[in-house]
Motif scaffolding. Structure first.
Motif, mmCIF file in Angstrom:
data_model
loop_
_atom_site.group_PDB
_atom_site.id
_atom_site.type_symbol
_atom_site.label_atom_id
_atom_site.label_comp_id
_atom_site.label_asym_id
_atom_site.label_seq_id
_atom_site.Cartn_x
_atom_site.Cartn_y
_atom_site.Cartn_z
ATOM 1 N N ASP A 304 -15.308 90.759 8.000
ATOM 2 C CA ASP A 304 -16.072 89.549 7.749
ATOM 3 C C ASP A 304 -15.247 88.664 6.819
ATOM 4 O O ASP A 304 -14.560 89.167 5.923
ATOM 5 C CB ASP A 304 -17.422 89.906 7.106
ATOM 6 N N ASN A 305 -15.336 87.364 7.006
ATOM 7 C CA ASN A 305 -14.440 86.450 6.303
ATOM 8 C C ASN A 305 -14.563 86.566 4.789
ATOM 9 O O ASN A 305 -15.626 86.875 4.256
ATOM 10 C CB ASN A 305 -14.709 85.013 6.743
ATOM 11 N N ALA A 306 -13.451 86.281 4.105
ATOM 12 C CA ALA A 306 -13.376 86.340 2.647
ATOM 13 C C ALA A 306 -13.201 84.932 2.087
ATOM 14 O O ALA A 306 -12.772 84.019 2.789
ATOM 15 C CB ALA A 306 -12.203 87.231 2.218
ATOM 16 N N HIS A 307 -13.530 84.761 0.803
ATOM 17 C CA HIS A 307 -13.414 83.454 0.166
ATOM 18 C C HIS A 307 -11.968 83.208 -0.272
ATOM 19 O O HIS A 307 -11.474 83.862 -1.196
ATOM 20 C CB HIS A 307 -14.333 83.372 -1.051
ATOM 21 N N GLY A 308 -11.297 82.258 0.398
ATOM 22 C CA GLY A 308 -9.985 81.837 -0.067
ATOM 23 C C GLY A 308 -10.124 81.002 -1.326
ATOM 24 O O GLY A 308 -11.109 80.271 -1.490
ATOM 25 N N VAL A 309 -9.144 81.102 -2.244
ATOM 26 C CA VAL A 309 -9.221 80.332 -3.483
ATOM 27 C C VAL A 309 -9.076 78.845 -3.157
ATOM 28 O O VAL A 309 -8.092 78.415 -2.558
ATOM 29 C CB VAL A 309 -8.185 80.804 -4.520
ATOM 30 N N HIS A 310 -10.078 78.073 -3.519
ATOM 31 C CA HIS A 310 -10.147 76.647 -3.190
ATOM 32 C C HIS A 310 -9.322 75.866 -4.205
ATOM 33 O O HIS A 310 -9.556 75.977 -5.416
ATOM 34 C CB HIS A 310 -11.618 76.198 -3.220
ATOM 35 N N PRO A 311 -8.342 75.056 -3.769
ATOM 36 C CA PRO A 311 -7.476 74.362 -4.742
ATOM 37 C C PRO A 311 -8.220 73.380 -5.633
ATOM 38 O O PRO A 311 -7.730 73.053 -6.726
ATOM 39 C CB PRO A 311 -6.459 73.636 -3.845
ATOM 40 N N ASN A 312 -9.385 72.899 -5.217
ATOM 41 C CA ASN A 312 -10.166 71.980 -6.052
ATOM 42 C C ASN A 312 -11.159 72.690 -6.966
ATOM 43 O O ASN A 312 -11.772 72.049 -7.823
ATOM 44 C CB ASN A 312 -10.942 70.989 -5.169
ATOM 45 N N TYR A 313 -11.316 74.004 -6.743
ATOM 46 C CA TYR A 313 -12.293 74.771 -7.516
ATOM 47 C C TYR A 313 -11.702 76.120 -7.923
ATOM 48 O O TYR A 313 -12.328 77.172 -7.759
ATOM 49 C CB TYR A 313 -13.570 74.995 -6.695
ATOM 50 N N VAL A 314 -10.511 76.087 -8.479
ATOM 51 C CA VAL A 314 -9.797 77.321 -8.817
ATOM 52 C C VAL A 314 -10.603 78.180 -9.779
ATOM 53 O O VAL A 314 -10.591 79.417 -9.708
ATOM 54 C CB VAL A 314 -8.403 76.990 -9.396
ATOM 55 N N LYS A 315 -11.338 77.552 -10.683
ATOM 56 C CA LYS A 315 -12.070 78.305 -11.702
ATOM 57 C C LYS A 315 -13.267 79.067 -11.135
ATOM 58 O O LYS A 315 -13.893 79.854 -11.844
ATOM 59 C CB LYS A 315 -12.513 77.370 -12.830
ATOM 60 N N ILE A 394 -13.051 94.185 4.917
ATOM 61 C CA ILE A 394 -11.863 93.352 4.960
ATOM 62 C C ILE A 394 -12.211 92.038 5.660
ATOM 63 O O ILE A 394 -13.243 91.924 6.308
ATOM 64 C CB ILE A 394 -10.691 94.040 5.695
ATOM 65 N N GLY A 395 -11.331 91.040 5.538
ATOM 66 C CA GLY A 395 -11.587 89.784 6.219
ATOM 67 C C GLY A 395 -10.450 88.798 6.068
ATOM 68 O O GLY A 395 -9.544 88.982 5.255
ATOM 69 N N VAL A 396 -10.519 87.747 6.846
ATOM 70 C CA VAL A 396 -9.547 86.658 6.791
ATOM 71 C C VAL A 396 -10.019 85.640 5.756
ATOM 72 O O VAL A 396 -11.194 85.259 5.761
ATOM 73 C CB VAL A 396 -9.409 85.996 8.178
ATOM 74 N N PRO A 397 -9.143 85.181 4.852
ATOM 75 C CA PRO A 397 -9.569 84.188 3.855
ATOM 76 C C PRO A 397 -9.951 82.857 4.506
ATOM 77 O O PRO A 397 -9.307 82.426 5.467
ATOM 78 C CB PRO A 397 -8.352 84.044 2.949
ATOM 79 N N THR A 398 -10.987 82.227 3.969
ATOM 80 C CA THR A 398 -11.577 81.047 4.592
ATOM 81 C C THR A 398 -12.032 80.062 3.526
ATOM 82 O O THR A 398 -12.448 80.460 2.439
ATOM 83 C CB THR A 398 -12.805 81.450 5.441
ATOM 84 N N PHE A 399 -11.962 78.775 3.841
ATOM 85 C CA PHE A 399 -12.577 77.726 3.024
ATOM 86 C C PHE A 399 -13.909 77.322 3.658
ATOM 87 O O PHE A 399 -14.096 77.428 4.872
ATOM 88 C CB PHE A 399 -11.696 76.481 2.952
ATOM 89 N N ALA A 400 -14.800 76.772 2.823
ATOM 90 C CA ALA A 400 -16.057 76.153 3.274
ATOM 91 C C ALA A 400 -16.938 77.128 4.038
ATOM 92 O O ALA A 400 -17.605 76.743 4.997
ATOM 93 C CB ALA A 400 -15.785 74.911 4.119
ATOM 94 N N MET A 401 -16.961 78.391 3.630
ATOM 95 C CA MET A 401 -17.783 79.370 4.320
ATOM 96 C C MET A 401 -19.242 78.928 4.325
ATOM 97 O O MET A 401 -19.757 78.465 3.318
ATOM 98 C CB MET A 401 -17.641 80.743 3.668
ATOM 99 N N HIS A 402 -19.873 79.068 5.468
ATOM 100 C CA HIS A 402 -21.269 78.692 5.726
ATOM 101 C C HIS A 402 -21.461 77.187 5.852
ATOM 102 O O HIS A 402 -22.601 76.709 5.879
ATOM 103 C CB HIS A 402 -22.211 79.261 4.662
ATOM 104 N N SER A 403 -20.376 76.444 5.948
ATOM 105 C CA SER A 403 -20.480 75.025 6.263
ATOM 106 C C SER A 403 -20.597 74.858 7.773
ATOM 107 O O SER A 403 -20.358 75.802 8.544
ATOM 108 C CB SER A 403 -19.265 74.261 5.753
ATOM 109 N N LEU A 407 -12.654 76.478 7.548
ATOM 110 C CA LEU A 407 -11.193 76.375 7.662
ATOM 111 C C LEU A 407 -10.559 77.726 7.368
ATOM 112 O O LEU A 407 -10.890 78.385 6.381
ATOM 113 C CB LEU A 407 -10.664 75.328 6.673
ATOM 114 N N ALA A 408 -9.641 78.149 8.243
ATOM 115 C CA ALA A 408 -8.909 79.411 8.059
ATOM 116 C C ALA A 408 -7.436 79.178 8.342
ATOM 117 O O ALA A 408 -7.036 78.133 8.870
ATOM 118 C CB ALA A 408 -9.472 80.493 8.982
ATOM 119 N N GLY A 409 -6.600 80.160 8.000
ATOM 120 C CA GLY A 409 -5.166 80.057 8.227
ATOM 121 C C GLY A 409 -4.786 80.574 9.607
ATOM 122 O O GLY A 409 -5.192 81.676 9.997
ATOM 123 N N GLU A 410 -3.985 79.797 10.326
ATOM 124 C CA GLU A 410 -3.591 80.188 11.684
ATOM 125 C C GLU A 410 -2.767 81.477 11.680
ATOM 126 O O GLU A 410 -2.937 82.334 12.557
ATOM 127 C CB GLU A 410 -2.809 79.047 12.334
#
Length: 435
Positions: A304-315, A394-403, A407-410
């Motif tokens: 299941d997808n994982a939370h990639g670290v968002h560059p605008n919300y690193v904290k 385990i999972g693939v890192p993703t942005f905007a989960m549940h939007s 967005l994921a990495g190719e």
């Protein structure tokens, strides 16, 4: 399978799967093409060694397996788990609303959806319709409007000057979808009846319908490094798990299970807390002692997808545990067991990822949420507790989960695909429960 072929296949699969019902149908089609045989749960199963089979439950959950040549109590069962559902907006049972001549459909929020991205989108409707036939029978069919038929317009900023500072969304009053402009009252069920291709259809009795964004999945980025699409969580994992099973060895028994209702707790007959996996294992291993021996040797990858670290919300991330897109699959940990990973199962995944004479090393990342925040949940702990199988999340890192669009990495697609193939194809695995 090449990286470009994996990407193209995934995008086609997601585009054809606007709802869990369509996802299960798409998976079924891919399995049939790959030579798998569909089984009927109402009948006895006559399984052969090396045989490839699948079963669909409720039209929205699917389980496929390869019956291995080896005895499961000696080789164990290798399981990949994912889910077919995604957070979305559902059509209410009595949805018709007419305000100022604008005919709208009332919505119900399914799962933990990000609501703001649903505004101002070109939306369509898809799902399952159950209907009465002229001969008195009861049938069901999948429908998909396909074209954009609805929109949830935002309120102009001129009418809410504080919108960019503190606007909140009330789904009951703010998110009814505009679909039609007319003074007359239209019956939604009559509209659905006109869409059914069955000439014998007489009356729509009920439905399970979802809105979805009609924007197509796409490869984006200056170097084509990202995948942008709805429902990456978790159709991405369903598709990669399927491809791994299609390429699995028949030396041992391997299973792919894609459950519905993960986003709402899994506590249904087709969810991970339901009996589907348990009942199939019972058919494979009718002996209680053999079953126990097999499960102790078994391992499940809850993907299941994982939370990639968002560059605008690193904290929002722990400094040491911020997975990056395109840098490899993520092993997910939680001390409170919202993820089922243990040090033993994590070590086994890292062992699989190591380079061999004919395979390159797979880069892995680690995720744990900040100590002052709570993480999400997966089917991993539910299956581990319900079935008794050792599990890793385990999972693939993703942005905007549940939007409405994620967005994921190719590059991560092929890396995760390779990890799953190794899991199902390696001749023997250490017994994780003994590590």
């Amino acid at each position: 399978m090449s990286s470009s072929k994996i990407t193209t296949g995934l995008l086609d699969f997601i585009a054809a799967s606007p709802t869990p019902f369509h996802a299960a149908l798409s998976l079924r089609s891919l399995l049939v093409t790959a030579g798998f045989t569909e089984l009927d749960e109402l009948e006895r199963w006559d399984l052969t060694l090396g045989g490839r089979y699948f079963v669909v439950r409720g039209g929205s959950s699917i389980l496929a397996f390869v019956k291995g040549q080896g005895e499961p109590q000696e080789t164990g069962i290798r399981i990949i788990g994912a889910h077919t559902d995604s957070p979305c907006l559902k059509v209410k049972p009595v949805p018709e609303i007419n305000v100022k001549g604008y005919w709208q459909l009332g919505i119900e929020v399914y799962g933990g959806a990000l609501l703001n991205p649903w505004f101002d989108r070109d939306l369509s409707i898809a799902g399952k319709v159950s209907y009465l036939t002229k001969s008195g029978g009861l049938k069901a069919a999948l429908i998909d409007f396909k074209k954009p038929v609805a929109c949830i317009p935002s309120l102009a900023i001129h009418l809410d000057r504080e919108a960019n500072q503190n606007r909140s969304v009330n789904p009951q009053t703010d998110m009814n979808a505009v679909v039609y402009q007319a003074d007359d009252n239209v019956s939604f069920r009559s509209l659905l009846l006109s869409m059914l291709e069955d000439a014998d259809a007489e009356e729509v009795l009920d439905y399970n319908l979802s809105f979805y964004d009609t924007q197509s999945p796409a490869v984006i980025g200056l170097k084509d490094e990202f995948i942008a699409s709805a429902r990456l969580d978790n159709l991405l994992s369903c598709y990669l798990g399927l491809q791994a099973l299609i390429n699995a060895s028949d030396e041992h028994t391997s299973v792919l299970i894609c459950n519905d209702h993960e986003e709402v707790g899994s506590n249904t007959d087709v969810g991970a807390q339901g009996p589907l996996l348990d009942e199939v294992i019972d058919r494979l291993l009718p002996s209680g002692e053999q079953r126990q021996m097999a499960l102790r040797r078994s391992l499940m990858f809850s993907v299941d997808n994982a939370h990639g670290v968002h560059p605008n919300y690193v904290k929002k991330h722990d400094d040491k545990h911020g997975p990056l897109l395109n840098c490899g699959p993520v092993v997910k940990f939680d001390a409170n067991q919202s993820y089922a990973t243990s040090s033993s199962t994590s070590a086994l995944v890292r062992w699989l990822a190591k380079a061999t004479e004919d395979r390159a090393e797979i880069p892995l990342q680690t995720y744990v949420t900040r100590a002052d925040m709570r993480c999400g949940s997966t089917i991993g702990p539910l299956t581990a507790a319900g079935v008794g199988v050792t599990t890793v999340d385990i999972g693939v890192p993703t942005f905007a989960m549940h939007s409405v669009r994620e967005l994921a990495g190719e590059r991560d697609l092929s890396l995760m695909q390779e990890l799953l193939v190794r899991f199902l194809s390696r001749a023997s695995l250490p017994v994780a429960s003994k590590l």
